[in-house]
Design an enzyme around this catalytic site. Structure first.
Site, PDB file in Angstrom:
ATOM      1  N   HIS A 110      55.040  41.356  38.594  1.00 40.22           N
ATOM      2  CA  HIS A 110      53.687  40.981  38.048  1.00 40.22           C
ATOM      3  C   HIS A 110      53.162  42.001  37.207  1.00 40.22           C
ATOM      4  O   HIS A 110      52.047  42.634  37.105  1.00 40.22           O
ATOM      5  CB  HIS A 110      52.777  40.993  39.410  1.00 40.22           C
ATOM      6  CG  HIS A 110      51.391  40.053  39.162  1.00 40.22           C
ATOM      7  ND1 HIS A 110      51.192  39.358  38.227  1.00 40.22           N
ATOM      8  CD2 HIS A 110      50.465  39.859  39.884  1.00 40.22           C
ATOM      9  CE1 HIS A 110      50.176  38.542  38.141  1.00 40.22           C
ATOM     10  NE2 HIS A 110      49.613  39.054  39.282  1.00 40.22           N
ATOM     11  N   GLN A 136      49.304  42.187  36.098  1.00 40.06           N
ATOM     12  CA  GLN A 136      48.378  42.958  36.960  1.00 40.06           C
ATOM     13  C   GLN A 136      48.485  44.487  36.594  1.00 40.06           C
ATOM     14  O   GLN A 136      47.555  44.874  36.684  1.00 40.06           O
ATOM     15  CB  GLN A 136      48.916  42.480  38.374  1.00 40.06           C
ATOM     16  CG  GLN A 136      48.195  43.134  39.579  1.00 40.06           C
ATOM     17  CD  GLN A 136      46.600  42.734  39.466  1.00 40.06           C
ATOM     18  OE1 GLN A 136      46.326  41.687  39.511  1.00 40.06           O
ATOM     19  NE2 GLN A 136      45.772  43.591  39.530  1.00 40.06           N
ATOM     20  N   ARG A 171      41.745  42.248  34.267  1.00 42.09           N
ATOM     21  CA  ARG A 171      42.718  41.261  33.895  1.00 42.09           C
ATOM     22  C   ARG A 171      42.296  40.516  32.468  1.00 42.09           C
ATOM     23  O   ARG A 171      43.053  40.084  31.708  1.00 42.09           O
ATOM     24  CB  ARG A 171      42.751  40.465  34.936  1.00 42.09           C
ATOM     25  CG  ARG A 171      43.331  41.059  36.405  1.00 42.09           C
ATOM     26  CD  ARG A 171      45.013  41.247  36.149  1.00 42.09           C
ATOM     27  NE  ARG A 171      45.847  39.862  35.802  1.00 42.09           N
ATOM     28  CZ  ARG A 171      46.131  39.113  36.516  1.00 42.09           C
ATOM     29  NH1 ARG A 171      45.912  39.226  37.851  1.00 42.09           N
ATOM     30  NH2 ARG A 171      46.918  38.079  36.158  1.00 42.09           N
ATOM     31  N   ASP A 191      48.780  45.819  48.818  1.00 44.35           N
ATOM     32  CA  ASP A 191      48.855  44.643  48.308  1.00 44.35           C
ATOM     33  C   ASP A 191      49.094  43.862  49.561  1.00 44.35           C
ATOM     34  O   ASP A 191      49.670  44.540  50.817  1.00 44.35           O
ATOM     35  CB  ASP A 191      50.137  44.428  47.490  1.00 44.35           C
ATOM     36  CG  ASP A 191      50.315  42.877  47.043  1.00 44.35           C
ATOM     37  OD1 ASP A 191      49.223  41.983  47.300  1.00 44.35           O
ATOM     38  OD2 ASP A 191      51.484  42.640  46.508  1.00 44.35           O
ATOM     39  N   CYS A 236      45.551  44.324  43.905  1.00 53.44           N
ATOM     40  CA  CYS A 236      45.769  43.312  42.974  1.00 53.44           C
ATOM     41  C   CYS A 236      44.696  42.060  43.341  1.00 53.44           C
ATOM     42  O   CYS A 236      44.418  41.487  42.508  1.00 53.44           O
ATOM     43  CB  CYS A 236      47.233  43.057  42.872  1.00 53.44           C
ATOM     44  SG  CYS A 236      47.898  42.506  44.439  1.00 53.44           S
ATOM     45  N   ARG A 278      53.535  31.071  35.988  1.00 53.51           N
ATOM     46  CA  ARG A 278      53.698  31.708  37.393  1.00 53.51           C
ATOM     47  C   ARG A 278      54.631  30.873  38.205  1.00 53.51           C
ATOM     48  O   ARG A 278      54.448  29.737  38.574  1.00 53.51           O
ATOM     49  CB  ARG A 278      52.256  31.953  38.030  1.00 53.51           C
ATOM     50  CG  ARG A 278      52.430  32.208  39.609  1.00 53.51           C
ATOM     51  CD  ARG A 278      50.867  32.415  40.181  1.00 53.51           C
ATOM     52  NE  ARG A 278      50.447  33.719  39.728  1.00 53.51           N
ATOM     53  CZ  ARG A 278      49.722  34.464  40.364  1.00 53.51           C
ATOM     54  NH1 ARG A 278      48.924  33.920  41.385  1.00 53.51           N
ATOM     55  NH2 ARG A 278      48.834  35.357  39.843  1.00 53.51           N
TER      56      ARG A 278
HETATM   57  N1  NVA Z   1      52.531  40.222  45.922  1.00 51.10           N
HETATM   58  C1  NVA Z   1      51.470  39.112  45.861  1.00 51.10           C
HETATM   59  C2  NVA Z   1      50.694  39.529  44.858  1.00 51.10           C
HETATM   60  C3  NVA Z   1      49.579  38.278  44.611  1.00 51.10           C
HETATM   61  C4  NVA Z   1      48.716  38.587  43.066  1.00 51.10           C
HETATM   62  C5  NVA Z   1      52.348  37.846  45.821  1.00 51.10           C
HETATM   63  O1  NVA Z   1      53.185  37.868  45.287  1.00 51.10           O
HETATM   64  O2  NVA Z   1      51.865  36.904  46.626  1.00 51.10           O
HETATM   65  N1   CP Z   2      45.871  39.363  41.431  1.00 51.88           N
HETATM   66  C1   CP Z   2      46.354  38.180  41.229  1.00 51.88           C
HETATM   67  O1   CP Z   2      47.211  37.698  40.371  1.00 51.88           O
HETATM   68  O2   CP Z   2      45.456  36.999  41.764  1.00 51.88           O
HETATM   69  P1   CP Z   2      45.669  35.782  41.545  1.00 51.88           P
HETATM   70  O3   CP Z   2      46.840  35.446  42.568  1.00 51.88           O
HETATM   71  O4   CP Z   2      44.473  35.017  42.358  1.00 51.88           O
HETATM   72  O5   CP Z   2      45.878  35.190  40.298  1.00 51.88           O
END
Ligand code: NVA
Ligand code: CP
Length: 308
Positions: A129, A132, A292, A224, A264, A102
């Site tokens: 992502h 997800q 997930r 989101d 998500c 990540r």
């Molecule tokens: N768009 C959000 C998704 C979190 C799972 C982010 O990147 O923070």
């Molecule tokens: N939806 C998701 O990826 O959650 P986290 O950021 O908590 O991993």
């Protein structure tokens, strides 16, 4: 599966996605069936941003398969500063069996995949992502059956979630409508790619600034956070720009009566979604979060071998 990595929501062909959903469904029905099927497998989990779901579901999934996850947070590796992406990849490929990352720039994820001779999974970048959206479309498939011809409306920021929903929706025959404030539309190249893939599956991709238009007759309504991880400085400005794009009872009433609500998570209640929607009977956000675990277990199982 053809690819040994999973970096983009476009990486799996429609038949591979459906096979993965069947496998995840079998794993969900009978969790013990695959217990210990990847004994001693190790996954390096590199996190440059916070996480609840991604960390826990990968860790639990690997443990259930019989292996172990090794959590490496931002201060453990200091990727690109303490050590280059190349050197980290060249170390890890000799130590572990699979990498989940990540990070911020999508290129860090693709570089890691290029340099490491072991499978790499994208656990979220600024661009995509895909794990997800595996869970999102799996949840839709679980509840609504055949995805072909369905419509998903995404209302909010044209961000990583919007990109992966477009790309995977196009593969699966799900038409995706994205509504964002002006200036926050998804990347044009991603939209174009999704449109091209949609020609094969019969799915259409719409990008608009009109939330009501996007949600009309949708089978699923998705939102989101308005400011993603790394955009904290813009949060206040975005709150003003995005308020007309809040998913509330009035907006979701434009969707089909049996439409589901997806997010998500984490959610900022009272911003992109109201309590009345996220706590409603239409909301399946916790089923989606649980999923997930099942889709990622199926994915990891596909990308790795039995080492016992
Ligand atoms: N768009 C959000 C998704 C979190 C799972 C982010 O990147 O923070
Ligand atoms: N939806 C998701 O990826 O959650 P986290 O950021 O908590 O991993």
């Amino acid at each position: 599966m053809k690819s040994e990595d999973f970096l983009s929501a476009r990486d799996l062909a429609p038949s591979e996605l459906l096979a993965l959903f069947e496998k995840a469904s079998a794993m969900k029905r009978d969790r013990k069936q695959y217990f210990g099927s990847r004994t001693a497998m190790t996954m390096a989990m590199l996190f440059e941003k916070p996480s609840l779901r991604t960390r826990v579901t990968f860790d639990v999934g690997i443990t259930q398969l019989g292996g172990a996850g090794i959590f490496l947070g931002p201060s453990d590796i200091d990727l690109g500063k303490r050590e280059s992406v190349y050197d980290v990849a060249k170390n890890l490929e000799r130590m572990v069996d699979i990498i989940m990352i990540r990070t911020f720039a999508h290129s860090v994820c693709t570089d890691m995949a290029e340099f490491a001779g072991i499978p790499v999974i994208n656990g979220l970048t600024d661009r995509e992502h895909p794990c997800q959206t595996l869970a999102d479309y799996f949840t839709m498939w679980e509840i609504q059956g055949d995805l072909n011809g369905k419509k998903l409306a995404y209302v909010g920021d044209g961000n990583n979630m919007a990109h992966s929903l477009l790309l995977m929706g196009a593969r699966l025959g799900v038409s995706v409508s994205i509504a964002t404030p002006e200036g926050y539309e998804p990347d044009e190249e991603v939209v174009e790619t999704a449109r091209e893939d949609g020609e094969a599956s019969g799915a259409t991709m719409l990008v608009t600034n009109n939330a009501t238009e996007a949600v009309a007759e949708a089978d699923a309504v998705y939102t989101d956070v308005w400011a993603s991880m790394g955009q904290e400085d813009e949060a206040e400005e975005r709150k003003k720009r995005f308020l007309p794009y809040q998913v509330n009872e009035s907006l979701i009433s434009r969707a089909k009566p049996d439409a589901i609500f997806l997010h998500c998570l984490p959610a900022h209640r009272g911003e992109e979604v109201t309590d009345a929607v996220i706590d409603s009977e239409q909301s399946v956000v916790f089923q989606e979060a649980e999923n997930r675990l099942h889709v990622q277990k199926a994915l990891v199982h596909e990308l790795t071998l039995d080492y016992s």
